[in-house]
Design a protein around this motif. Structure first.
Motif, PDB file in Angstrom:
ATOM      1  N   LEU A  41      25.595   1.427  20.678  1.00 49.14           N
ATOM      2  CA  LEU A  41      26.968   1.943  20.657  1.00 49.14           C
ATOM      3  C   LEU A  41      27.685   1.648  21.968  1.00 49.14           C
ATOM      4  N   ASP A  42      26.954   1.718  23.077  1.00 43.96           N
ATOM      5  CA  ASP A  42      27.548   1.381  24.368  1.00 43.96           C
ATOM      6  C   ASP A  42      28.035  -0.065  24.382  1.00 43.96           C
ATOM      7  N   SER A  94      31.792   9.314  26.632  1.00 44.93           N
ATOM      8  CA  SER A  94      32.942   8.435  26.885  1.00 44.93           C
ATOM      9  C   SER A  94      34.013   8.574  25.811  1.00 44.93           C
ATOM     10  N   LEU A  95      33.621   9.027  24.619  1.00 46.46           N
ATOM     11  CA  LEU A  95      34.606   9.222  23.561  1.00 46.46           C
ATOM     12  C   LEU A  95      35.613  10.282  23.952  1.00 46.46           C
ATOM     13  N   THR A 101      22.902   1.664  25.103  1.00 47.48           N
ATOM     14  CA  THR A 101      22.559   1.716  23.685  1.00 47.48           C
ATOM     15  C   THR A 101      23.418   0.701  22.920  1.00 47.48           C
ATOM     16  N   GLU A 109      27.602   9.608  32.195  1.00 45.41           N
ATOM     17  CA  GLU A 109      28.853   8.860  32.089  1.00 45.41           C
ATOM     18  C   GLU A 109      28.706   7.544  32.845  1.00 45.41           C
ATOM     19  N   CYS A 147      31.166  -0.522  22.348  1.00 42.71           N
ATOM     20  CA  CYS A 147      32.359  -0.056  23.068  1.00 42.71           C
ATOM     21  C   CYS A 147      32.819  -1.089  24.088  1.00 42.71           C
ATOM     22  N   ARG A 158      28.040  14.488  21.802  1.00 39.52           N
ATOM     23  CA  ARG A 158      27.804  13.371  20.880  1.00 39.52           C
ATOM     24  C   ARG A 158      27.976  12.034  21.583  1.00 39.52           C
ATOM     25  N   TYR A 159      29.079  11.897  22.334  1.00 38.98           N
ATOM     26  CA  TYR A 159      29.323  10.649  23.068  1.00 38.98           C
ATOM     27  C   TYR A 159      30.333  10.949  24.163  1.00 38.98           C
TER      28      TYR A 159
END
Length: 353
Positions: free
Chosen positions: A200-201, A104-105, A198, A40, A204, A101-102
């Protein structure tokens, strides 16, 4: 749950068996199994909480507006409480599946979205108004008392129903996504390290910054629905404050002190804002700003969804103690901030429509 701290990281080792469906976690794990490592990063969590809190407050305000009409069978605030708890129950039932999967989601959905859809402070204000009959309905004292009790009972009851309904929806739409009983997770919290992000990071982080810039720009340049736009500006501040306070929950396992502080402080601030809107005439603050702070900051600083989950997962004696202390403290706060002024001045004069 074991927490190991050093100067840069906090590592949490936690069993993943989630009979989350029953809102509790097993405390044992097979020591020979390899843990699933989850990381995290606070920068990503902060970024993802911003758009989710904005969406959450918009859903809450939309549901209240939709269900505010003459002859409504129940108060409009119950709908966002139910919807937020339903989504919370769904996420809780598939907690580790989402986190694998993620990570922070899950935080964004639970703390950002559900915590912003539901609100403890507005519930306390509504209950106080019914207890003292500030709308001035033609009813006697005993019926005022019954009306306040109805607000409390209906809200807690429907919130619990929402959590269970969300659990059932998870069983219907994600029936095979329950983590193995033999798997446990190792969560490493990195406060400021941005290495290893990443794509995706970064998406976000960019989305969080872009959404914040967008709502601030709209709130400062648009005059239409300004109270709603201001609510979206103040919403992330309330959500992030609640997220920080939630860390104190682990210091008192039998009494979630972080959530308690957030709910009581948010209720106190809402009481002051309500007094400014309906009692003390102060032209230095726009009504839109007061309403935006009430709906955005106070609404997102406080939450019913986490409050209800704590009631379910705590041992019965501690659950009753926590619920009763929270509700009584919220009502006493409203009495001192709103009630005394109202009774001394023989009522309130609405200065903001």
């Amino acid at each position: 749950m074991e927490i190991i701290e050093d100067n840069s990281t906090v590592t949490t080792v936690q069993n993943s068996n989630t009979t989350d469906v029953n809102f509790h976690e097993e405390e044992t794990a097979n020591k020979h199994d390899q843990p699933i490592d989850l990381v995290e990063r606070h920068a990503i969590t902060i970024a993802i909480l911003i758009p989710f809190s904005i969406i959450g407050v918009l859903i809450r305000l939309g549901l209240i507006q939709l269900h505010t009409y003459q002859g409504a069978p129940v108060f409009a605030l119950i709908y966002p409480q139910f919807v937020g708890c339903t989504i919370f129950g769904f996420c809780l039932a598939r907690k580790w599946f989402i986190m694998e999967r993620y990570l922070s989601l899950y935080v964004g959905l639970q703390t950002g979205l559900c915590g912003s859809i539901t609100t403890f402070s507005s519930w306390m204000l509504l209950t106080f108004q019914d207890f003292v009959n500030t709308p001035n309905y033609f009813r006697s004292g005993i019926y005022n008392f019954l009306a306040g009790l109805a607000d409390i009972g209906i809200t807690i009851g429907m919130s619990i129903v929402g959590l269970k309904f969300g659990e059932q929806l998870a069983d219907v739409f994600m029936p095979n996504q329950i983590t193995s009983n033999k798997t446990f997770h190792k969560i490493t919290v990195k406060s400021s390290n941005m290495k290893g992000f990443t794509l995706l990071d970064w998406v976000c982080v960019a989305s969080g910054c872009a959404s914040l810039v967008l709502i601030i720009t709209l709130a400062t340049t648009t005059q239409v629905r300004q109270r709603i736009l201001l609510a979206t500006v103040f919403a992330p501040i309330g959500t992030l404050t609640r997220w920080q306070l939630s860390r104190f929950n682990s210091s008192m396992p039998s009494f979630p002190i972080g959530t308690f502080i957030a709910n009581v402080c948010g209720s106190a601030i809402l009481g002051v804002l309500f007094l400014l809107r309906n009692g003390i005439v102060y032209s230095g603050i726009k009504c839109e700003t007061l309403i935006g702070l009430s709906d955005g900051f106070c609404g997102c600083l406080t939450t019913i969804s986490t409050f209800t989950v704590k009631i379910i997962i705590l041992p019965r004696r501690h659950a009753y103690k926590y619920a009763l202390t929270s509700i009584v403290t919220g009502q006493v706060t409203m009495i001192f901030l709103v009630g005394i002024y109202s009774w001394i001045n023989h009522g309130l004069i609405t200065t903001c429509n």
